[in-house]
Design an enzyme around this catalytic site. Structure first.
Site, PDB file in Angstrom:
ATOM      1  N   ASP A 210     -13.911 -13.685   1.217  1.00  0.00           N
ATOM      2  CA  ASP A 210     -13.505 -13.377   2.507  1.00  0.00           C
ATOM      3  C   ASP A 210     -14.447 -12.099   3.114  1.00  0.00           C
ATOM      4  O   ASP A 210     -14.770 -11.876   4.075  1.00  0.00           O
ATOM      5  CB  ASP A 210     -12.076 -12.854   2.453  1.00  0.00           C
ATOM      6  CG  ASP A 210     -11.141 -13.792   2.235  1.00  0.00           C
ATOM      7  OD1 ASP A 210     -11.413 -15.201   2.198  1.00  0.00           O
ATOM      8  OD2 ASP A 210     -10.015 -13.646   1.877  1.00  0.00           O
TER       9      ASP A 210
ATOM     10  N   GLN B 242      -4.959 -15.456  -8.057  1.00  0.00           N
ATOM     11  CA  GLN B 242      -4.987 -15.133  -9.303  1.00  0.00           C
ATOM     12  C   GLN B 242      -4.512 -13.559  -9.575  1.00  0.00           C
ATOM     13  O   GLN B 242      -3.656 -13.416 -10.450  1.00  0.00           O
ATOM     14  CB  GLN B 242      -6.378 -15.342  -9.619  1.00  0.00           C
ATOM     15  CG  GLN B 242      -6.580 -15.839 -11.097  1.00  0.00           C
ATOM     16  CD  GLN B 242      -7.831 -16.154 -11.575  1.00  0.00           C
ATOM     17  OE1 GLN B 242      -8.774 -15.975 -10.890  1.00  0.00           O
ATOM     18  NE2 GLN B 242      -7.885 -15.910 -12.775  1.00  0.00           N
TER      19      GLN B 242
ATOM     20  N   LEU C 145      -2.736 -11.765  -7.667  1.00  0.00           N
ATOM     21  CA  LEU C 145      -1.449 -11.222  -7.264  1.00  0.00           C
ATOM     22  C   LEU C 145      -0.476 -11.891  -8.377  1.00  0.00           C
ATOM     23  O   LEU C 145       0.646 -11.321  -8.644  1.00  0.00           O
ATOM     24  CB  LEU C 145      -1.027 -12.012  -5.750  1.00  0.00           C
ATOM     25  CG  LEU C 145      -1.793 -11.252  -4.628  1.00  0.00           C
ATOM     26  CD1 LEU C 145      -1.705 -12.425  -3.435  1.00  0.00           C
ATOM     27  CD2 LEU C 145      -1.004 -10.161  -4.070  1.00  0.00           C
ATOM     28  N   GLN C 146      -0.771 -13.146  -8.803  1.00  0.00           N
ATOM     29  CA  GLN C 146       0.212 -13.832  -9.757  1.00  0.00           C
ATOM     30  C   GLN C 146       0.319 -12.990 -11.021  1.00  0.00           C
ATOM     31  O   GLN C 146       0.950 -12.815 -11.584  1.00  0.00           O
ATOM     32  CB  GLN C 146      -0.297 -15.359  -9.969  1.00  0.00           C
ATOM     33  CG  GLN C 146       0.564 -16.122 -10.800  1.00  0.00           C
ATOM     34  CD  GLN C 146       2.182 -16.343  -9.808  1.00  0.00           C
ATOM     35  OE1 GLN C 146       1.977 -16.719  -8.750  1.00  0.00           O
ATOM     36  NE2 GLN C 146       2.993 -15.696 -10.443  1.00  0.00           N
TER      37      GLN C 146
ATOM     38  N   GLU D 220       9.798  23.677   3.045  1.00  0.00           N
ATOM     39  CA  GLU D 220      10.587  24.984   2.998  1.00  0.00           C
ATOM     40  C   GLU D 220       9.734  25.880   3.507  1.00  0.00           C
ATOM     41  O   GLU D 220      10.143  26.681   4.561  1.00  0.00           O
ATOM     42  CB  GLU D 220      10.886  25.250   1.574  1.00  0.00           C
ATOM     43  CG  GLU D 220      11.718  24.230   0.920  1.00  0.00           C
ATOM     44  CD  GLU D 220      10.996  23.616   0.136  1.00  0.00           C
ATOM     45  OE1 GLU D 220       9.810  23.211   0.456  1.00  0.00           O
ATOM     46  OE2 GLU D 220      11.359  23.186  -1.184  1.00  0.00           O
TER      47      GLU D 220
HETATM   48 ZN   LIG Z   1       7.497  24.133  -2.607  1.00  0.00          ZN
END
Ligand SMILES: [Zn+2]
Length: 348
Positions: A204, A290, A292-293, A52
Site C-alpha cells: 500500500d 497477519q 491484525l490476527q 483543577e
Molecule cells: Zn494535578
C-alpha cells in the site's frame, strides 16, 4: 442528580484533551457556587496546567471559592510532577468541598490526594459516575496497569469479509469512502502511534500521516525483520518519527529509530514492552491481516473498528477473525457502509 450532572460536564471538558495529554490522563474540572458554574477547566496538554489549576484560574471572583464545590473527574494529584500538587492548591484556595469521579489508579498518587484533602478538614465525596470516569482514562490505566499501550485494531472489509483482492498488480481493492477515510485520519490523530506490517508497507506504501483531519501525526511503527524494505517507501521518508523493529543492528538516524528485537521469540510482547518504556499510551493497528490476527490471537486489543462495505469481492485476503467474547459492539450506518465498533474491557 446534581453531583452527576457536574461530573458529566467534567468528562465532557476532559475529552478536549484527547489528542494532546498523553502520557497523562484526560481530566476535567468544574467549580460550582450557589448552584452556578463559576469556573471550568481541563488538562489541555502534557506538561501544562492540570484541570483543577485551569478551573481555579478561570474563576473571576475568587472570593467565592471559599463556599464553592470543585468537581473533578479524577482524584487531584498530591505529588510534585511537572506542576505543583493540585490537592495543595485546593487547600490553599480554601475550597471546602471536593467531589471526585474516580480515584487515581497510579500507585504513586492513589488515595493520597483524597487523604490530604480530608486531613485538611475538607468534605470529599468519591465515586460519582465512577465507571464513566474510569472509561474516560482507560488509555492511561491500560498503560500503567497492563504495561502496554491501549490497542485499537482497524480494518475495512467487503460484504463477504475480504480485506483485499489477491494482489499481483499492486492495485488495492477500494473498500473505503471519503467519509470513512476521514474517520481513519481522525483515529490516527487520536492515537500516539500507528503500526503496520511489512507487507502492508510495501503493497500500500502508506504514509500513515494525518491529512483529512486536524492534529499531530502519530509515531509510525513498522516491522522489517531483515531490513529489506525499500528506502523509497513513504514510511521510511523520515518526515515523521518512525520506529522500525528488526533483528539487525542498524544505527538510528533523523526520525528513524531502529530497534533490535528477537524474531525467534514472540515479537508482540517485546514490542509492547518497548512501547510502554517509551510511554506510548495508545496504538492504532492498520493492517495487514497477519498483523491484525496476531494481535487478536495474543488477546492484545481493546477496541476494534471494522468498516464493512456493500461491495462483494468473492475471493482474496480473508478479513481477520475475532471471537465473540467481547464486552459490547455498536453498529453505525453510513449509507450502505456499516461501521462496527467492538470494545473489550480488559480492566475489570
Ligand atoms: Zn494535578
Amino acid at each position: 442528580m446534581e453531583e452527576e450532572k457536574y461530573i458529566k460536564r467534567c468528562i465532557q471538558l476532559a475529552k478536549n484533551g484527547l489528542c494532546n495529554v498523553a502520557p497523562n490522563p484526560m481530566v476535567g474540572a468544574v467549580i460550582v457556587c450557589d448552584g452556578r458554574i463559576i469556573g471550568e477547566g481541563y488538562h489541555i496538554r502534557c506538561g501544562e496546567g492540570h484541570a483543577e489549576v485551569n478551573a481555579i484560574r478561570s474563576v473571576k471572583d475568587t472570593s467565592l471559592l471559599k463556599r464553592s464545590t470543585i468537581y473533578v473527574s479524577l482524584e487531584p494529584c498530591s505529588h510534585y510532577g511537572k506542576t505543583p500538587p493540585c490537592a495543595d492548591l485546593i487547600i490553599e484556595k480554601q475550597i471546602p468541598r471536593i467531589v471526585i469521579g474516580c480515584q487515581d489508579p497510579f500507585s504513586e498518587v492513589s488515595g493520597r490526594g483524597i487523604k490530604k484533602l480530608r486531613e485538611a478538614g475538607r468534605e470529599v465525596i468519591v465515586g460519582v459516575l465512577e465507571q464513566e470516569c474510569k472509561q474516560l482514562i482507560r488509555r492511561f490505566i491500560t498503560l500503567n496497569t497492563l504495561h502496554r499501550p491501549y490497542i485499537t485494531l482497524k480494518w475495512a472489509e467487503s460484504a463477504d469479509h475480504f480485506i483485499d483482492r489477491e494482489r499481483t498488480d499492486g492495485i488495492p481493492a477500494v473498500l473505503s469512502s471519503p467519509l470513512s477515510t476521514m474517520l481513519v485520519h481522525k483515529k490516527r490523530a487520536e492515537n500516539d502511534a500507528i503500526m503496520v506490517g511489512r507487507r502492508t508497507a510495501i503493497l500500500d506504501n502508506p504514509s500513515l500521516t494525518v491529512r483529512n483531519w486536524y492534529g499531530k501525526d502519530p509515531v509510525r511503527i513498522v516491522l522489517d525483520r531483515t531490513l529489506s524494505l525499500p528506502t523509497s517507501l513513504h514510511i521510511l521518508d523520515g518526515n515523521v518519527a518512525t520506529l522500525i523493529f528488526t533483528e539487525k543492528e542498524h544505527p538510528s538516524q533523523h526520525n528513524l529509530t531502529y530497534i533490535k528485537i528477537d524474531f525467534t521469540q514472540d515479537i508482540l510482547p517485546q514490542i509492547m514492552s518497548i512501547l510502554f518504556q517509551r510511554k506510548i499510551q495508545s496504538v492504532l493497528i492498520e493492517g495487514g491481516r497477519q498483523l491484525l490476527q496476531a494481535f487478536i490471537n495474543s488477546n492484545l486489543w481493546d477496541e476494534v473498528f471494522v468498516e464493512q462495505c456493500p461491495t462483494m469481492l468473492h475471493s482474496g485476503v480473508k478479513a481477520p477473525e475475532i471471537s465473540n467474547n467481547f464486552s459490547y459492539s455498536v453498529e453505525t450506518h453510513f449509507g450502505r457502509t456499516i461501521l462496527h465498533h467492538i470494545h473489550e474491557n480488559k480492566l475489570k
